[in-house]
Design a protein around this motif. Structure first.
Motif, PDB file in Angstrom:
ATOM      1  N   GLN A 192      52.899  16.212  56.991  1.00  0.00           N
ATOM      2  CA  GLN A 192      52.557  14.788  56.916  1.00  0.00           C
ATOM      3  C   GLN A 192      53.766  14.037  56.367  1.00  0.00           C
ATOM      4  OE1 GLN A 192      49.435  13.728  54.166  1.00  0.00           O
ATOM      5  NE2 GLN A 192      49.448  11.579  54.774  1.00  0.00           N
ATOM      6  N   TRP A 193      54.239  13.053  57.132  1.00  0.00           N
ATOM      7  CA  TRP A 193      55.368  12.256  56.677  1.00  0.00           C
ATOM      8  C   TRP A 193      54.863  11.163  55.742  1.00  0.00           C
ATOM      9  CZ3 TRP A 193      60.337  13.571  57.291  1.00  0.00           C
ATOM     10  CH2 TRP A 193      60.590  14.619  58.186  1.00  0.00           C
ATOM     11  N   LEU A 194      55.489  11.093  54.577  1.00  0.00           N
ATOM     12  CA  LEU A 194      55.020  10.204  53.521  1.00  0.00           C
ATOM     13  C   LEU A 194      55.824   8.920  53.404  1.00  0.00           C
ATOM     14  CD1 LEU A 194      54.479  12.868  50.707  1.00  0.00           C
ATOM     15  CD2 LEU A 194      52.823  12.063  52.402  1.00  0.00           C
ATOM     16  N   HIS A 195      57.089   8.964  53.841  1.00  0.00           N
ATOM     17  CA  HIS A 195      57.938   7.766  53.746  1.00  0.00           C
ATOM     18  C   HIS A 195      59.031   7.863  54.790  1.00  0.00           C
ATOM     19  CE1 HIS A 195      60.668   4.719  51.911  1.00  0.00           C
ATOM     20  NE2 HIS A 195      59.516   4.171  51.558  1.00  0.00           N
ATOM     21  N   PRO A 196      59.388   6.740  55.427  1.00  0.00           N
ATOM     22  CA  PRO A 196      60.384   6.772  56.503  1.00  0.00           C
ATOM     23  C   PRO A 196      61.804   6.887  55.969  1.00  0.00           C
ATOM     24  CG  PRO A 196      59.666   4.528  56.123  1.00  0.00           C
ATOM     25  CD  PRO A 196      58.812   5.397  55.245  1.00  0.00           C
ATOM     26  N   GLY A 197      62.720   7.117  56.922  1.00  0.00           N
ATOM     27  CA  GLY A 197      64.133   7.142  56.579  1.00  0.00           C
ATOM     28  C   GLY A 197      64.807   8.416  57.031  1.00  0.00           C
ATOM     29  N   THR A 198      66.109   8.484  56.785  1.00  0.00           N
ATOM     30  CA  THR A 198      66.897   9.681  57.065  1.00  0.00           C
ATOM     31  C   THR A 198      67.751   9.998  55.848  1.00  0.00           C
ATOM     32  OG1 THR A 198      68.712   8.394  58.025  1.00  0.00           O
ATOM     33  CG2 THR A 198      67.001   9.192  59.531  1.00  0.00           C
ATOM     34  N   GLY A 199      68.071  11.261  55.674  1.00  0.00           N
ATOM     35  CA  GLY A 199      68.914  11.673  54.561  1.00  0.00           C
ATOM     36  C   GLY A 199      69.491  13.041  54.791  1.00  0.00           C
ATOM     37  N   ILE A 200      70.697  13.280  54.277  1.00  0.00           N
ATOM     38  CA  ILE A 200      71.356  14.577  54.353  1.00  0.00           C
ATOM     39  C   ILE A 200      71.869  14.925  52.966  1.00  0.00           C
ATOM     40  CG2 ILE A 200      73.285  15.901  55.293  1.00  0.00           C
ATOM     41  CD1 ILE A 200      73.162  14.233  57.791  1.00  0.00           C
ATOM     42  N   GLY A 201      71.584  16.140  52.528  1.00  0.00           N
ATOM     43  CA  GLY A 201      72.089  16.587  51.237  1.00  0.00           C
ATOM     44  C   GLY A 201      71.752  18.034  51.001  1.00  0.00           C
ATOM     45  N   PRO A 202      72.409  18.661  50.024  1.00  0.00           N
ATOM     46  CA  PRO A 202      72.132  20.067  49.724  1.00  0.00           C
ATOM     47  C   PRO A 202      70.709  20.266  49.210  1.00  0.00           C
ATOM     48  CG  PRO A 202      73.513  19.094  48.030  1.00  0.00           C
ATOM     49  CD  PRO A 202      73.425  18.094  49.125  1.00  0.00           C
ATOM     50  N   LEU A 203      70.085  21.332  49.643  1.00  0.00           N
ATOM     51  CA  LEU A 203      68.752  21.675  49.166  1.00  0.00           C
ATOM     52  C   LEU A 203      68.822  22.109  47.705  1.00  0.00           C
ATOM     53  CD1 LEU A 203      67.667  23.711  52.291  1.00  0.00           C
ATOM     54  CD2 LEU A 203      66.402  21.730  51.424  1.00  0.00           C
ATOM     55  N   VAL A 204      68.040  21.453  46.861  1.00  0.00           N
ATOM     56  CA  VAL A 204      67.940  21.827  45.452  1.00  0.00           C
ATOM     57  C   VAL A 204      66.495  21.595  45.026  1.00  0.00           C
ATOM     58  CG1 VAL A 204      68.877  21.585  43.131  1.00  0.00           C
ATOM     59  CG2 VAL A 204      70.286  20.927  45.093  1.00  0.00           C
ATOM     60  N   GLY A 205      65.888  22.600  44.403  1.00  0.00           N
ATOM     61  CA  GLY A 205      64.508  22.410  43.958  1.00  0.00           C
ATOM     62  C   GLY A 205      63.847  23.724  43.604  1.00  0.00           C
ATOM     63  N   GLY A 206      62.518  23.740  43.768  1.00  0.00           N
ATOM     64  CA  GLY A 206      61.730  24.914  43.441  1.00  0.00           C
ATOM     65  C   GLY A 206      60.382  24.512  42.895  1.00  0.00           C
ATOM     66  N   ASN A 207      59.851  25.337  42.018  1.00  0.00           N
ATOM     67  CA  ASN A 207      58.540  25.079  41.442  1.00  0.00           C
ATOM     68  C   ASN A 207      58.579  23.870  40.511  1.00  0.00           C
ATOM     69  OD1 ASN A 207      56.602  26.004  38.830  1.00  0.00           O
ATOM     70  ND2 ASN A 207      55.650  26.024  40.838  1.00  0.00           N
ATOM     71  N   LEU A 208      57.692  22.917  40.758  1.00  0.00           N
ATOM     72  CA  LEU A 208      57.708  21.644  40.044  1.00  0.00           C
ATOM     73  C   LEU A 208      57.617  21.822  38.537  1.00  0.00           C
ATOM     74  CD1 LEU A 208      57.429  18.559  39.772  1.00  0.00           C
ATOM     75  CD2 LEU A 208      55.008  18.818  40.386  1.00  0.00           C
ATOM     76  N   THR A 217      69.205  20.990  29.371  1.00  0.00           N
ATOM     77  CA  THR A 217      69.991  22.211  29.152  1.00  0.00           C
ATOM     78  C   THR A 217      71.188  22.218  30.097  1.00  0.00           C
ATOM     79  OG1 THR A 217      68.972  23.651  30.842  1.00  0.00           O
ATOM     80  CG2 THR A 217      67.785  23.377  28.741  1.00  0.00           C
ATOM     81  N   SER A 218      72.076  23.174  29.875  1.00  0.00           N
ATOM     82  CA  SER A 218      73.256  23.315  30.736  1.00  0.00           C
ATOM     83  C   SER A 218      72.942  24.089  32.011  1.00  0.00           C
ATOM     84  CB  SER A 218      74.372  24.030  29.967  1.00  0.00           C
ATOM     85  OG  SER A 218      73.956  25.340  29.598  1.00  0.00           O
ATOM     86  N   TYR A 219      71.675  24.415  32.241  1.00  0.00           N
ATOM     87  CA  TYR A 219      71.291  25.202  33.419  1.00  0.00           C
ATOM     88  C   TYR A 219      70.701  24.343  34.541  1.00  0.00           C
ATOM     89  CZ  TYR A 219      71.702  28.843  29.894  1.00  0.00           C
ATOM     90  OH  TYR A 219      72.174  29.661  28.902  1.00  0.00           O
ATOM     91  N   LEU A 220      70.417  23.086  34.264  1.00  0.00           N
ATOM     92  CA  LEU A 220      69.852  22.225  35.300  1.00  0.00           C
ATOM     93  C   LEU A 220      70.974  21.710  36.192  1.00  0.00           C
ATOM     94  CD1 LEU A 220      67.148  20.879  36.233  1.00  0.00           C
ATOM     95  CD2 LEU A 220      67.939  18.829  35.034  1.00  0.00           C
ATOM     96  N   PRO A 221      70.888  21.916  37.510  1.00  0.00           N
ATOM     97  CA  PRO A 221      71.954  21.444  38.405  1.00  0.00           C
ATOM     98  C   PRO A 221      71.975  19.928  38.507  1.00  0.00           C
ATOM     99  CG  PRO A 221      70.567  23.118  39.470  1.00  0.00           C
ATOM    100  CD  PRO A 221      69.867  22.692  38.225  1.00  0.00           C
ATOM    101  N   ASP A 222      73.043  19.434  39.098  1.00  0.00           N
ATOM    102  CA  ASP A 222      73.164  18.025  39.434  1.00  0.00           C
ATOM    103  C   ASP A 222      72.401  17.789  40.737  1.00  0.00           C
ATOM    104  OD1 ASP A 222      73.878  15.432  39.949  1.00  0.00           O
ATOM    105  OD2 ASP A 222      76.038  15.807  40.053  1.00  0.00           O
ATOM    106  N   PHE A 223      71.441  16.877  40.720  1.00  0.00           N
ATOM    107  CA  PHE A 223      70.635  16.594  41.897  1.00  0.00           C
ATOM    108  C   PHE A 223      71.176  15.404  42.700  1.00  0.00           C
ATOM    109  CE2 PHE A 223      67.805  19.354  39.692  1.00  0.00           C
ATOM    110  CZ  PHE A 223      66.878  19.829  40.620  1.00  0.00           C
ATOM    111  N   THR A 224      72.369  14.918  42.368  1.00  0.00           N
ATOM    112  CA  THR A 224      72.934  13.781  43.085  1.00  0.00           C
ATOM    113  C   THR A 224      73.100  14.101  44.569  1.00  0.00           C
ATOM    114  OG1 THR A 224      74.138  13.042  41.124  1.00  0.00           O
ATOM    115  CG2 THR A 224      74.903  12.224  43.256  1.00  0.00           C
ATOM    116  N   GLY A 225      72.531  13.262  45.416  1.00  0.00           N
ATOM    117  CA  GLY A 225      72.652  13.446  46.850  1.00  0.00           C
ATOM    118  C   GLY A 225      71.861  14.588  47.427  1.00  0.00           C
ATOM    119  N   ALA A 226      70.961  15.186  46.652  1.00  0.00           N
ATOM    120  CA  ALA A 226      70.261  16.395  47.087  1.00  0.00           C
ATOM    121  C   ALA A 226      69.066  16.085  47.979  1.00  0.00           C
ATOM    122  CB  ALA A 226      69.797  17.195  45.870  1.00  0.00           C
TER     123      ALA A 226
END
Length: 328
Positions: A192-208, A217-226
């Motif tokens: 189900q698409w929830l919001h329109p638009g297009t985007g390209i970026g590295p996959l970053v994520g996991g369990n909410l 912490t120093s273990y959380l990645p940078d989510f800029t552009g993700a």
């Protein structure tokens, strides 16, 4: 980003237990045989092979580090998730992974390890099946799960466009007691698409709920552009709201390119509707494309998503496409 060598037949696949202990020996044996059936040499870590006790963080990290430093090991699969994977992070040998990149795969509580390795070693990691829940499925691994794992880890080509699973299951069978028949599958419900638009970026994520453990912490990645992907094992929408709020306050959504949401597991339609509404509001607030219902994480079957490789999300075309190979 460092990209590990692809998994080839005859390679050593190691089974690590960095979170909850293994308490189902019959299920463990079936998972090992499943990997051997795919053509791999399986090496059980001492915590999986040695009994059902809880290990200390240092012991769990030591098991991982042995595999990180072993040149014969080409892939490390988590035995299962749990609650305490974040306790091993300060003890891990990230330099060993930079020197000899390996495939590391898991989900749920293993999210902390995937994100930490991605952040500290600069290595692509793999959000995908673990041994006991998925690889040890009776009588065999679900084809969508198997094929997704092999496409991501054993083929030096991009995953390309993703597609929803044609069927899925939410049936629970108690391991080593009742898992002696196939679980019942029902037709898939698609995305189900929830919001329109297009985007390209590295996959970053996991369990909410697990990502938030790394905030500050120093273990959380940078989510800029993700291209941010999330999945949850929660069944209380207030837990989801709290976790989403934490990620928002931590800046995870500030400059993201797109947002992907996995299908919830055994939470009911009211929960699923409320979950999608909360994610829709986040996507609208940051004006990024968003889609729900992906086969990610606590969902059977599941897709394997490599962290750190680019994905293109196009709501108008209904496309989620992984653009880069995750292995070489």
């Amino acid at each position: 980003m460092l990209v590990p060598p692809r998994l080839s037949k005859g390679n050593v696949v190691a089974i690590a237990t960095p979170s909850a202990p293994v308490v189902t020996p019959r299920r463990l044996a079936r998972g090992v045989e499943a990997l051997r059936g795919l053509g791999y040499d399986v090496r059980l870590g001492p915590l999986a092979a040695g009994g059902i006790r809880d290990a200390t963080p240092e012991e769990r990290a030591d098991e991982l580090n042995r595999f990180f430093r072993d040149p014969e090991v080409r892939c490390i699969v988590a035995s299962l998730g749990g609650l305490t994977g974040n306790a091993v992070l300060e003890w891990l040998d990230y330099e060993a992974l930079r020197a000899d990149p390996k495939i590391i795969i898991g989900y749920s509580d293993i999210t902390t390890i995937l994100l930490a390795v991605y952040r500290r070693a600069g290595l692509v990691t793999f959000h995908g099946p673990t041994l006991l829940p998925e690889l040890a499925e009776y009588p065999r691994m679900l084809p969508y799960t198997r094929d997704g794992f092999l496409r991501a880890a054993a083929s030096a080509r991009p995953l390309g466009p993703l597609a929803p699973a044609a069927e899925y299951t939410e049936e629970l069978l108690f391991w080593d007691e009742a898992d002696d028949r196939p679980r019942q599958l029902v037709p898939g419900t698609g995305w189900q698409w929830l919001h329109p638009g297009t985007g390209i970026g590295p996959l970053v994520g996991g369990n909410l709920e697990t990502i938030g453990l790394l905030a500050g912490t120093s273990y959380l990645p940078d989510f800029t552009g993700a291209t941010v992907f999330l999945e949850t094992c929660a069944t209380d929408i207030r837990v989801v709201e709290r976790a989403l709020t934490q990620l928002r306050m931590a800046g995870v959504f500030d400059r993201m390119a797109a947002l992907l949401l996995g299908r919830s597991f055994r939470a009911g339609q009211d929960f699923e509707t409320a979950l999608r509404q909360q994610v829709r509001e986040i996507a609208a607030r940051y004006d990024v494309p968003a889609v729900a219902g992906l086969d990610i994480g606590h969902s059977d079957p599941m897709v394997t998503l490599p962290l750190g490789v680019r994905a293109r999300v196009d709501a108008g075309a209904g496309v989620v496409e992984v653009l880069d190979a995750a292995v070489r």
